[in-house]
Design a protein around this motif. Sequence first.
Motif, mmCIF file in Angstrom:
data_model
loop_
_atom_site.group_PDB
_atom_site.id
_atom_site.type_symbol
_atom_site.label_atom_id
_atom_site.label_comp_id
_atom_site.label_asym_id
_atom_site.label_seq_id
_atom_site.Cartn_x
_atom_site.Cartn_y
_atom_site.Cartn_z
ATOM 1 N N VAL A 159 0.847 -1.205 0.000
ATOM 2 C CA VAL A 159 0.000 0.000 0.000
ATOM 3 C C VAL A 159 0.876 1.246 0.000
ATOM 4 O O VAL A 159 1.670 1.446 0.926
ATOM 5 N N PRO A 160 0.739 2.112 -1.037
ATOM 6 C CA PRO A 160 1.518 3.351 -1.072
ATOM 7 C C PRO A 160 0.764 4.518 -0.418
ATOM 8 O O PRO A 160 -0.459 4.632 -0.543
ATOM 9 N N TYR A 161 1.514 5.357 0.290
ATOM 10 C CA TYR A 161 0.961 6.571 0.890
ATOM 11 C C TYR A 161 1.759 7.765 0.374
ATOM 12 O O TYR A 161 2.997 7.764 0.438
ATOM 13 N N VAL A 162 1.058 8.760 -0.156
ATOM 14 C CA VAL A 162 1.694 9.986 -0.648
ATOM 15 C C VAL A 162 1.092 11.159 0.122
ATOM 16 O O VAL A 162 -0.126 11.361 0.100
ATOM 17 N N ASN A 163 1.943 11.898 0.829
ATOM 18 C CA ASN A 163 1.478 13.014 1.680
ATOM 19 C C ASN A 163 0.352 12.572 2.617
ATOM 20 O O ASN A 163 -0.703 13.204 2.696
ATOM 21 N N ASP A 164 0.586 11.438 3.301
ATOM 22 C CA ASP A 164 -0.359 10.874 4.280
ATOM 23 C C ASP A 164 -1.665 10.379 3.654
ATOM 24 O O ASP A 164 -2.603 10.040 4.379
ATOM 25 N N THR A 165 -1.753 10.360 2.336
ATOM 26 C CA THR A 165 -2.987 9.891 1.678
ATOM 27 C C THR A 165 -2.741 8.515 1.056
ATOM 28 O O THR A 165 -1.766 8.328 0.328
ATOM 29 N N LYS A 166 -3.643 7.604 1.357
ATOM 30 C CA LYS A 166 -3.533 6.262 0.773
ATOM 31 C C LYS A 166 -3.917 6.322 -0.698
ATOM 32 O O LYS A 166 -4.996 6.807 -1.048
ATOM 33 N N MET A 167 -3.016 5.859 -1.566
ATOM 34 C CA MET A 167 -3.277 5.865 -3.008
ATOM 35 C C MET A 167 -3.942 4.539 -3.386
ATOM 36 O O MET A 167 -3.258 3.538 -3.611
ATOM 37 N N LYS A 168 -5.277 4.566 -3.415
ATOM 38 C CA LYS A 168 -6.006 3.298 -3.597
ATOM 39 C C LYS A 168 -5.679 2.620 -4.922
ATOM 40 O O LYS A 168 -5.658 1.395 -5.019
ATOM 41 N N GLU A 169 -5.397 3.415 -5.947
ATOM 42 C CA GLU A 169 -5.101 2.826 -7.259
ATOM 43 C C GLU A 169 -3.759 2.092 -7.257
ATOM 44 O O GLU A 169 -3.473 1.300 -8.153
ATOM 45 N N GLY A 170 -2.938 2.358 -6.233
ATOM 46 C CA GLY A 170 -1.627 1.707 -6.161
ATOM 47 C C GLY A 170 -1.591 0.473 -5.273
ATOM 48 O O GLY A 170 -0.573 -0.203 -5.180
ATOM 49 N N ILE A 171 -2.708 0.154 -4.588
ATOM 50 C CA ILE A 171 -2.714 -0.997 -3.668
ATOM 51 C C ILE A 171 -2.620 -2.300 -4.462
ATOM 52 O O ILE A 171 -3.337 -2.499 -5.448
ATOM 53 N N ARG A 172 -1.722 -3.166 -4.047
ATOM 54 C CA ARG A 172 -1.576 -4.484 -4.678
ATOM 55 C C ARG A 172 -1.758 -5.569 -3.618
ATOM 56 O O ARG A 172 -1.316 -5.413 -2.485
ATOM 57 N N ARG A 173 -2.401 -6.646 -4.017
ATOM 58 C CA ARG A 173 -2.621 -7.764 -3.100
ATOM 59 C C ARG A 173 -2.090 -9.042 -3.727
ATOM 60 O O ARG A 173 -2.368 -9.335 -4.895
ATOM 61 N N ILE A 174 -1.309 -9.783 -2.965
ATOM 62 C CA ILE A 174 -0.819 -11.087 -3.415
ATOM 63 C C ILE A 174 -1.479 -12.137 -2.527
ATOM 64 O O ILE A 174 -1.493 -11.999 -1.298
ATOM 65 N N ASP A 175 -2.014 -13.180 -3.137
ATOM 66 C CA ASP A 175 -2.756 -14.194 -2.371
ATOM 67 C C ASP A 175 -1.820 -15.217 -1.720
ATOM 68 O O ASP A 175 -2.031 -16.430 -1.801
ATOM 69 N N VAL A 176 -0.781 -14.704 -1.097
ATOM 70 C CA VAL A 176 0.168 -15.565 -0.366
ATOM 71 C C VAL A 176 0.380 -14.948 1.002
ATOM 72 O O VAL A 176 0.642 -13.750 1.121
ATOM 73 N N GLY A 177 0.249 -15.764 2.030
ATOM 74 C CA GLY A 177 0.499 -15.305 3.395
ATOM 75 C C GLY A 177 0.988 -16.478 4.230
ATOM 76 O O GLY A 177 1.274 -17.564 3.709
#
Length: 388
Positions: A159-177
Motif C-alpha cells: 500500500v503506497p501513501y503519498v502526503n499521508d494519503t492512501k493511493m487506492k489505485e496503487g494498492i496491490r494484493r498477493i494471495d500468499v500469506g
Amino acid sequence: MTSTFIIDNGAFYAKAGLSTEKPKLIPNCIMKAKSERRRPFVGNQIDECRDASGLFYILPFQKGYLINWDVQKTVWDYIISKECCPVNLNQTSVIFTEPPFNFPSNQEALEEIFFEEFDCHSLLRINAVSLSCYNYKQKYPNSKCCIVVDCGYSFTHIVPYVNDTKMKEGIRRIDVGGKLLTNHLKEILSYRQLHVMDETYVINQVKEDSCFVSQDFYDDMETAKMKGNTIVKDYVLPDFTSLRRGFLQDPNVDSEQQTLRLGNERFSIPEILFHPSDVGIRQMGIPEAIIDCLKACEEEAWPHLLSNIILTGGSAKFPGFQDRIFKEVRSLAPIEYPVNVMLAEDPITYAWEGGKLLSKDPTFSSFLVTREEYEEEGHNICFERFDT
C-alpha cells in the motif's frame, strides 16, 4: 478523557490491549484438541491444553475476510474478559483494524456489535496498514511518502501513501500469506517423510523456527544437495510432556524425540512470497508488486516512495527477508533513485503500536464516531468519517 483500547484484528493473531499497556497476542480462533474433546480453547487458552497435537481450528476468517461472526464474537468476548484484557468499553474509545477493501456488510456488522452489543463509547475503524504508516511517520517525520508491505496470514498487501494519503489505485494484493506457507510445508513433509496434515499448530512452529529467505536460491539448492552442509537440520518435534515446543539441531545428534529432516524446505517455503507461480498462483512476487504499485503513483513521488519501504506482518520475520526485498527492488527500480527498505522493530505489533501513537494525537477525537452519533445517524456517519 477516555482511555483507548486497540484491537488489530488479524486473521491469525488479534493484537489487543489498552494504549497505556503492551499488546497481547491472542490466536484469533477457537481450537479443539484430541486430548480434551469436550473443551474448546479460545485464544490464549490453548496454553492450558495438555497435548496440542492434532489441533482442529475453527477460524473466523477465510481468505482474509471475516465470515464466521459467531466464532469472532466468541474470541472478542474472551479478549475483553477478565481472563485476557479486562476493559469497560462504556468509557473506552476503540481503534479497530480491518483489511483494505473490506465489504460494506462486514463494516456494518462490526459497528453494530461494538456499539449495540459492547456499548463502546466511540470507535475508529481503520486499515492496519494505515496505522503502520502513521507509526513510521512518527519516527521519520520528514518522510512525505512510504510503501507499507504487510505480509499477513492470508494475503500480502502493498500500500503506497503519498502526503499521508492512501493511493487506492496503487494498492496491490498477493494471495500468499503465512497460512499458505504453513499448508505447503505440511504437504511437502507429509509427502517426503511423515504424515503431518493434521498438525497445523506444530508445523506452523516448525516454519517459524526453521525457515529463512535465501539470498541466492539456486546456489542454496546446490548447497542443500551436498553432504555435511549447514542448511540441512533436524527439527525435534514436541511430545507435549517434557517438550512443549520443538527446536532445530544438527543432523545425527542423538535424540529420543521424533525428528523431521529439513533440507531445501527451509528456504523453498518462504520463496513462494517471491515466486507465487511456484505453487500455481499466477501473480507477481513481492518485489515486482512493489514496483507495480510504484508505477501507479505520480512519478515525482517515486524517489520518496522507494526510499521509505516498510516491512510488517508475521512473514517479515523470516531471516534474510529484508535483505532479499532490498536486493530485488534495487535491481528493478530506476537506477537514479535510492532504495531503502526498513524492517519494523516488531513486524507483528507494528500496526498496534501505530494505533497507540495515534490515540495520543491531538486530532484523534476528530476521527472517532461516538455512540451518540451512531445512534442518531447510523452507519452513514461511519462511512463518511472512516477512510477505508
